[in-house]
Motif scaffolding. Structure first.
Motif, PDB file in Angstrom:
ATOM      1  N   ASP A   1       0.825  -1.203   0.000  1.00  0.00           N
ATOM      2  CA  ASP A   1       0.000   0.000   0.000  1.00  0.00           C
ATOM      3  C   ASP A   1       0.863   1.258   0.000  1.00  0.00           C
ATOM      4  OD1 ASP A   1      -2.255  -1.608   0.057  1.00  0.00           O
ATOM      5  OD2 ASP A   1      -2.650  -1.275   2.206  1.00  0.00           O
ATOM      6  N   ALA A   2       1.901   1.254   0.813  1.00  0.00           N
ATOM      7  CA  ALA A   2       2.811   2.401   0.867  1.00  0.00           C
ATOM      8  C   ALA A   2       3.516   2.591  -0.471  1.00  0.00           C
ATOM      9  CB  ALA A   2       3.818   2.221   1.996  1.00  0.00           C
ATOM     10  N   ARG A   3       3.938   1.497  -1.061  1.00  0.00           N
ATOM     11  CA  ARG A   3       4.630   1.562  -2.363  1.00  0.00           C
ATOM     12  C   ARG A   3       3.692   2.137  -3.420  1.00  0.00           C
ATOM     13  NH1 ARG A   3       5.127  -3.494  -3.304  1.00  0.00           N
ATOM     14  NH2 ARG A   3       6.644  -3.755  -1.653  1.00  0.00           N
ATOM     15  N   SER A   4       2.434   1.690  -3.430  1.00  0.00           N
ATOM     16  CA  SER A   4       1.485   2.166  -4.445  1.00  0.00           C
ATOM     17  C   SER A   4       1.138   3.641  -4.255  1.00  0.00           C
ATOM     18  CB  SER A   4       0.222   1.310  -4.442  1.00  0.00           C
ATOM     19  OG  SER A   4      -0.532   1.529  -3.279  1.00  0.00           O
ATOM     20  N   ALA A   5       1.339   4.162  -3.054  1.00  0.00           N
ATOM     21  CA  ALA A   5       1.100   5.585  -2.784  1.00  0.00           C
ATOM     22  C   ALA A   5       2.349   6.425  -3.035  1.00  0.00           C
ATOM     23  CB  ALA A   5       0.619   5.774  -1.355  1.00  0.00           C
TER      24      ALA A   5
ATOM     25  N   PRO B   1       8.042   5.427  -1.441  1.00  0.00           N
ATOM     26  CA  PRO B   1       9.502   5.420  -1.608  1.00  0.00           C
ATOM     27  C   PRO B   1      10.065   6.783  -2.022  1.00  0.00           C
ATOM     28  CG  PRO B   1       8.582   3.427  -2.552  1.00  0.00           C
ATOM     29  CD  PRO B   1       7.417   4.331  -2.190  1.00  0.00           C
ATOM     30  N   ASN B   2       9.240   7.580  -2.710  1.00  0.00           N
ATOM     31  CA  ASN B   2       9.689   8.909  -3.118  1.00  0.00           C
ATOM     32  C   ASN B   2       9.224  10.012  -2.176  1.00  0.00           C
ATOM     33  OD1 ASN B   2      11.022   8.056  -5.515  1.00  0.00           O
ATOM     34  ND2 ASN B   2       9.024   7.829  -6.473  1.00  0.00           N
ATOM     35  N   LEU B   3       8.031   9.848  -1.622  1.00  0.00           N
ATOM     36  CA  LEU B   3       7.448  10.914  -0.797  1.00  0.00           C
ATOM     37  C   LEU B   3       7.772  10.779   0.693  1.00  0.00           C
ATOM     38  CD1 LEU B   3       4.000  11.075  -2.592  1.00  0.00           C
ATOM     39  CD2 LEU B   3       5.873  12.720  -2.765  1.00  0.00           C
ATOM     40  N   ALA B   4       8.105   9.581   1.125  1.00  0.00           N
ATOM     41  CA  ALA B   4       8.467   9.335   2.536  1.00  0.00           C
ATOM     42  C   ALA B   4       9.565   8.268   2.570  1.00  0.00           C
ATOM     43  CB  ALA B   4       7.247   8.886   3.325  1.00  0.00           C
ATOM     44  N   PRO B   5      10.705   8.580   1.963  1.00  0.00           N
ATOM     45  CA  PRO B   5      11.721   7.544   1.765  1.00  0.00           C
ATOM     46  C   PRO B   5      12.289   6.948   3.051  1.00  0.00           C
ATOM     47  CG  PRO B   5      12.587   9.702   1.168  1.00  0.00           C
ATOM     48  CD  PRO B   5      11.121   9.868   1.419  1.00  0.00           C
ATOM     49  N   ALA B   6      12.503   7.749   4.062  1.00  0.00           N
ATOM     50  CA  ALA B   6      13.107   7.216   5.293  1.00  0.00           C
ATOM     51  C   ALA B   6      12.162   6.236   5.984  1.00  0.00           C
ATOM     52  CB  ALA B   6      13.472   8.355   6.244  1.00  0.00           C
ATOM     53  N   ASP B   7      10.893   6.583   6.060  1.00  0.00           N
ATOM     54  CA  ASP B   7       9.924   5.704   6.704  1.00  0.00           C
ATOM     55  C   ASP B   7       9.701   4.435   5.888  1.00  0.00           C
ATOM     56  OD1 ASP B   7       9.219   7.406   9.007  1.00  0.00           O
ATOM     57  OD2 ASP B   7       8.507   8.753   7.437  1.00  0.00           O
ATOM     58  N   TYR B   8       9.640   4.592   4.571  1.00  0.00           N
ATOM     59  CA  TYR B   8       9.458   3.413   3.723  1.00  0.00           C
ATOM     60  C   TYR B   8      10.668   2.486   3.825  1.00  0.00           C
ATOM     61  CZ  TYR B   8       8.520   0.349  -0.134  1.00  0.00           C
ATOM     62  OH  TYR B   8       8.305  -0.778  -0.884  1.00  0.00           O
ATOM     63  N   ARG B   9      11.851   3.072   3.829  1.00  0.00           N
ATOM     64  CA  ARG B   9      13.073   2.275   3.944  1.00  0.00           C
ATOM     65  C   ARG B   9      13.105   1.524   5.275  1.00  0.00           C
ATOM     66  NH1 ARG B   9      16.060   5.638   1.830  1.00  0.00           N
ATOM     67  NH2 ARG B   9      16.381   6.990   3.638  1.00  0.00           N
ATOM     68  N   ALA B  10      12.708   2.197   6.350  1.00  0.00           N
ATOM     69  CA  ALA B  10      12.660   1.541   7.657  1.00  0.00           C
ATOM     70  C   ALA B  10      11.682   0.372   7.640  1.00  0.00           C
ATOM     71  CB  ALA B  10      12.269   2.548   8.740  1.00  0.00           C
ATOM     72  N   ALA B  11      10.528   0.578   7.034  1.00  0.00           N
ATOM     73  CA  ALA B  11       9.534  -0.495   6.946  1.00  0.00           C
ATOM     74  C   ALA B  11      10.074  -1.675   6.157  1.00  0.00           C
ATOM     75  CB  ALA B  11       8.253   0.036   6.300  1.00  0.00           C
TER      76      ALA B  11
ATOM     77  N   ASP C   1       2.684   1.993   7.490  1.00  0.00           N
ATOM     78  CA  ASP C   1       1.503   2.832   7.664  1.00  0.00           C
ATOM     79  C   ASP C   1       1.894   4.301   7.805  1.00  0.00           C
ATOM     80  OD1 ASP C   1      -0.179   0.629   7.506  1.00  0.00           O
ATOM     81  OD2 ASP C   1      -0.446   0.471   9.685  1.00  0.00           O
ATOM     82  N   LEU C   2       2.963   4.560   8.524  1.00  0.00           N
ATOM     83  CA  LEU C   2       3.455   5.929   8.671  1.00  0.00           C
ATOM     84  C   LEU C   2       3.911   6.476   7.320  1.00  0.00           C
ATOM     85  CD1 LEU C   2       4.215   8.361  10.415  1.00  0.00           C
ATOM     86  CD2 LEU C   2       6.398   7.213  10.902  1.00  0.00           C
ATOM     87  N   ALA C   3       4.642   5.672   6.566  1.00  0.00           N
ATOM     88  CA  ALA C   3       5.095   6.098   5.241  1.00  0.00           C
ATOM     89  C   ALA C   3       3.900   6.383   4.331  1.00  0.00           C
ATOM     90  CB  ALA C   3       5.993   5.025   4.621  1.00  0.00           C
ATOM     91  N   LEU C   4       2.881   5.543   4.404  1.00  0.00           N
ATOM     92  CA  LEU C   4       1.668   5.755   3.608  1.00  0.00           C
ATOM     93  C   LEU C   4       1.004   7.075   3.989  1.00  0.00           C
ATOM     94  CD1 LEU C   4      -0.558   4.799   1.647  1.00  0.00           C
ATOM     95  CD2 LEU C   4      -1.545   3.545   3.582  1.00  0.00           C
ATOM     96  N   ALA C   5       0.869   7.325   5.272  1.00  0.00           N
ATOM     97  CA  ALA C   5       0.243   8.568   5.730  1.00  0.00           C
ATOM     98  C   ALA C   5       1.040   9.784   5.269  1.00  0.00           C
ATOM     99  CB  ALA C   5       0.113   8.553   7.251  1.00  0.00           C
ATOM    100  N   LYS C   6       2.354   9.706   5.371  1.00  0.00           N
ATOM    101  CA  LYS C   6       3.180  10.833   4.939  1.00  0.00           C
ATOM    102  C   LYS C   6       3.107  11.032   3.433  1.00  0.00           C
ATOM    103  CE  LYS C   6       6.494  11.066   8.724  1.00  0.00           C
ATOM    104  NZ  LYS C   6       7.925  10.996   9.098  1.00  0.00           N
TER     105      LYS C   6
END
Length: 97
Positions: A10-14, A17-27, A58-63
């Motif tokens: 879900d985060a990837r489709s939103a 990786p570009n809009l919240a890279p640090a949170d996505y990377r952590a996930a 979820d945090l990356a998705l929200a951001k």
């Protein structure tokens, strides 16, 4: 693991990786650690990493959603400013003889 995998997708489709890279990377890193722990049959540790991965995703998705919303608001503001300018010019032209 399935919930963490879905949260990452879900985060990837939103575009997280570009809009919240640090949170996505952590996930993603937490998910990799969960898979590694699962491979070692350390299911308690795997569950902990998977839970943390899902939370980070979820945090990356929200951001990512927030970033998109802010970009939309900024575009609307620019559009409104253009319309205001055009209306002002039109009103000025009509008031001149």
């Amino acid at each position: 693991m399935a919930a963490a995998s879905r949260a990452l997708a879900d985060a990837r489709s939103a575009d997280a990786p570009n809009l919240a890279p640090a949170d996505y990377r952590a996930a993603s890193q937490q998910f990799d650690q969960a898979r590694a722990a699962e491979g070692r049959q350390d299911y308690d540790v795997a569950a902990q990493f998977a839970h943390q991965s899902a939370a980070d995703a979820d945090l990356a998705l929200a951001k990512a959603k927030l970033g998109k919303a802010r970009a939309s608001v900024d575009q609307l503001r620019r559009d409104n400013a253009t319309l205001d300018h055009d209306l002002s010019e039109h009103a000025t032209q009509e008031s001149q003889p």
